[in-house]
Design a protein around this motif. Structure first.
Motif, PDB file in Angstrom:
ATOM      1  N   LEU A 110       0.828  -1.204   0.000  1.00  0.00           N
ATOM      2  CA  LEU A 110       0.000   0.000   0.000  1.00  0.00           C
ATOM      3  C   LEU A 110       0.862   1.254   0.000  1.00  0.00           C
ATOM      4  CD1 LEU A 110      -2.726  -1.098   2.588  1.00  0.00           C
ATOM      5  CD2 LEU A 110      -3.019  -0.874   0.109  1.00  0.00           C
TER       6      LEU A 110
ATOM      7  N   ALA B 119      -4.464   3.382   2.699  1.00  0.00           N
ATOM      8  CA  ALA B 119      -3.982   3.656   1.352  1.00  0.00           C
ATOM      9  C   ALA B 119      -4.040   5.156   1.116  1.00  0.00           C
ATOM     10  CB  ALA B 119      -4.845   2.925   0.325  1.00  0.00           C
TER      11      ALA B 119
ATOM     12  N   LEU C  25      -6.762  -3.137  -5.320  1.00  0.00           N
ATOM     13  CA  LEU C  25      -6.525  -4.028  -4.183  1.00  0.00           C
ATOM     14  C   LEU C  25      -7.617  -5.073  -4.237  1.00  0.00           C
ATOM     15  CD1 LEU C  25      -5.144  -4.805  -1.491  1.00  0.00           C
ATOM     16  CD2 LEU C  25      -6.732  -3.230  -0.342  1.00  0.00           C
TER      17      LEU C  25
ATOM     18  N   TRP D 239      -8.993   4.269  -6.946  1.00  0.00           N
ATOM     19  CA  TRP D 239      -8.724   2.931  -6.428  1.00  0.00           C
ATOM     20  C   TRP D 239      -9.880   2.006  -6.780  1.00  0.00           C
ATOM     21  CZ3 TRP D 239      -5.014   0.582  -2.977  1.00  0.00           C
ATOM     22  CH2 TRP D 239      -3.875   1.357  -2.776  1.00  0.00           C
TER      23      TRP D 239
END
Length: 365
Positions: A90, A112, A124, A151
């Motif tokens: 991360l 993160a 992720l 993300w």
């Protein structure tokens, strides 16, 4: 507080025989920043798969079988199998990084901060047998997206933390296919100017284990009483967020809570079960923001109302539209309750079952 035809047909089937009796026609839980939990050194291995849940977890929804493919997981650039490796991955993430979690338990709280881009988001991902375990429901965010834009967080399990997934100033991110359960307060929370995000296809259950009144499933924005701390006194404009196709049950507060200060979001295609609503929670969805669209959701079991709007700050709680929802309330109130009505709108394709007061406190149009 469409694809539509296909979704509605499936929901009518679930309602079954009760369709014959169709009626036609506020808690604030932002709290101080997390307590900075120390993380035990833990190796992820075969331990604690969700296939054998214990305690409160056992009352939640069934998890996918171990080893099932995670959703939206591209070719890994980094593979991790321990909490320490996850921390490092991360911290080192850059645009295009894809972090894949091996099955196992990752104890601790994880943050993160890196920013991806529209062309190269950061991912992720893992299967439901990859578990982020915060170590207890009293404190900490299991996963904190802190200023982390673009993300994709997908597929794994989050449990045993005060808050499950927290987004602070995260934009253009996708939280999808997670199992979030055994949480002290709310399961997934986007706040502090977190905009243009998607929360979809998650399974959420067993929230409010620390304080029932804070046990929302999905929470967008922050309460006006917390703007001084969270946004330096400005309205928390967490705007244009989409909450869709989630399965939310066993929450002690609203399935979805949309706070004042937020504008232009969508809540669509979700399934709510309010059987565990407690204390002041009296609806599945409570909208206090402006110009939200609430569509094609299916709810069952609420102690009072199905869907609500409220005005808790001047100029907010207005211009929201409710369309195509199916509400099997089994409660003492309305299917739809606008307090006050303002210019919130209810279309006549909403359907309500088992609400003692009927369809709504307004006429549909």
């Amino acid at each position: 507080m469409s694809a539509r035809t296909r979704r509605r047909a499936a929901s009518w089937t679930a309602l079954g025989a009760v369709t014959a009796v169709l009626i036609s026609g506020c808690s604030s839980n932002d709290e101080p920043k997390p307590d900075g939990d120390a993380r035990p050194s833990t190796t992820a291995g075969s331990g604690d798969p969700l296939a054998v849940p214990t305690g409160p977890l056992a009352t939640g929804p069934a998890a996918p079988a171990s080893g099932a493919a995670s959703q939206g997981c591209p070719q890994a650039t980094v593979q991790v199998s321990t909490a320490e490796q996850l921390d490092q991955a991360l911290a080192k993430a850059t645009p295009g990084t894809s972090i894949q979690l091996a099955d196992g338990t990752y104890e601790g709280t994880f943050t993160a901060t890196a920013k991806g881009t529209a062309q190269t988001p950061i991912t992720l991902c893992g299967t439901a047998s990859a578990v982020l375990d915060g170590g207890g429901v009293k404190k900490g965010y299991a996963l904190h997206l802190d200023g982390a834009d673009y993300w994709h967080v997908t597929g794994f399990t989050v449990r045993n933390a005060q808050k499950g997934v927290m987004g602070d100033g995260t934009n253009h991110s996708v939280i999808s296919g997670l199992t979030v359960t055994n949480i002290g307060d709310e399961a997934i929370h986007l706040r502090k100017f977190s905009s243009d995000n998607v929360v979809e296809k998650n399974t959420i259950a067993n929230t409010g284990l620390r304080r029932a009144k804070y046990g929302e499933g999905v929470y967008i924005g922050s309460a006006v009483s917390n703007w001084t701390e969270i946004t330096a006194g400005a309205p928390d404009n967490s705007d244009r967020n989409v909450v869709r196709d989630n399965r939310i049950s066993a929450t002690t507060a609203e399935s979805v809570d949309v706070k004042e200060g937020t504008t232009g979001g969508t809540v669509t295609g979700n399934t709510f079960d309010g059987s565990a609503l407690a204390e002041d929670a009296d609806s599945w969805v409570d909208v206090k923001g402006n110009s939200w669209t609430i569509s094609d959701n299916t709810g069952t079991n609420s102690p009072v109302d199905g869907f609500q709007t409220h005005v808790v700050a001047k100029g907010w709680g207005r211009g929201n539209t409710f369309t195509g929802n199916l509400a099997q309330v089994n409660g003492s109130g309305f299917g739809f309750h606008f307090a006050p009505v303002e210019d919130n709108r209810l279309s006549c394709d909403n359907k309500v079952v088992g609400a003692a007061e009927g369809l709504a406190n307004v006429d549909c149009a």
